[in-house]
Scaffold this active site. Structure first.
Site, short mmCIF file in Angstrom:
data_model
loop_
_atom_site.label_atom_id
_atom_site.label_comp_id
_atom_site.label_asym_id
_atom_site.label_seq_id
_atom_site.Cartn_x
_atom_site.Cartn_y
_atom_site.Cartn_z
CB CYS A 35 -1.00 -0.06 1.35
SG CYS A 35 -0.15 0.14 2.37
CB CYS A 104 -3.97 -0.78 9.46
SG CYS A 104 -5.00 -1.00 7.32
FE1 FES Z 1 -1.28 0.51 3.94
FE2 FES Z 1 -3.73 0.49 6.20
S1 FES Z 1 -3.57 0.31 4.06
S2 FES Z 1 -1.57 0.85 6.19
#
Ligand code: FES
Length: 147
Positions: A35, A104
């Protein structure tokens, strides 16, 4: 049921311990390759107790809420206890995260561990390397070396 618990929303909209600590005793930065989110944690440690902790997170709401909760959970605690912090405990303290957001909270656990490892390294304190199993995978050490 709402997607996010009240606690997640509270820590996301009013994150605790945001900022930096100058001359921190331990600094840890981790990132999630998929991400692209980044989390940095600063620790002030006196007599083996975490007397202050701050964080900066460039990431999603769950990552911000997880960092905020994780810092609250380790503040005032001995280093040995902070090392036992798990992403599961952070998720429980937040009254849950959606399954696809669990990674996360992993970032928060890794950032805390990375900062504790930095504290050990800086002070030449011997430690059990198996306590930091994912450290070599996170890539941050490699980035640091290149600087
Ligand atoms: Fe990357 Fe939450 S989507 S840490």
């Amino acid at each position: 049921m709402a997607l996010y618990s009240e606690k997640v929303m509270d820590h996301f909209t009013h994150p605790r311990n945001v900022g930096e600590i100058e001359n921190a005793d331990g600094v840890g930065q981790v990132g999630n390759a998929k991400c692209g989110d980044i989390m940095k944690i600063y620790l002030k440690i006196d007599n083996d107790v975490i007397t202050d902790v701050k964080f900066n997170t460039f990431g999603c709401g769950s990552a911000i809420a997880s960092s905020s909760m994780a810092t609250e959970m380790i503040k005032g605690k001995p280093v040995s206890q902070a090392l036992e912090l798990t992403n599961k405990a952070v998720v429980e303290a937040l009254d849950g995260l959606p399954a696809y957001k669990l990674h996360c909270s992993v970032l928060a656990e890794e950032a805390v561990k990375s900062a504790l490892k930095d504290y050990y390294d800086k002070n030449n304190i011997a430690y059990d390397h198996s306590l930091f199993p994912n450290c070599e995978d996170c890539g941050y050490c490699e980035i640091k070396k290149e600087k």
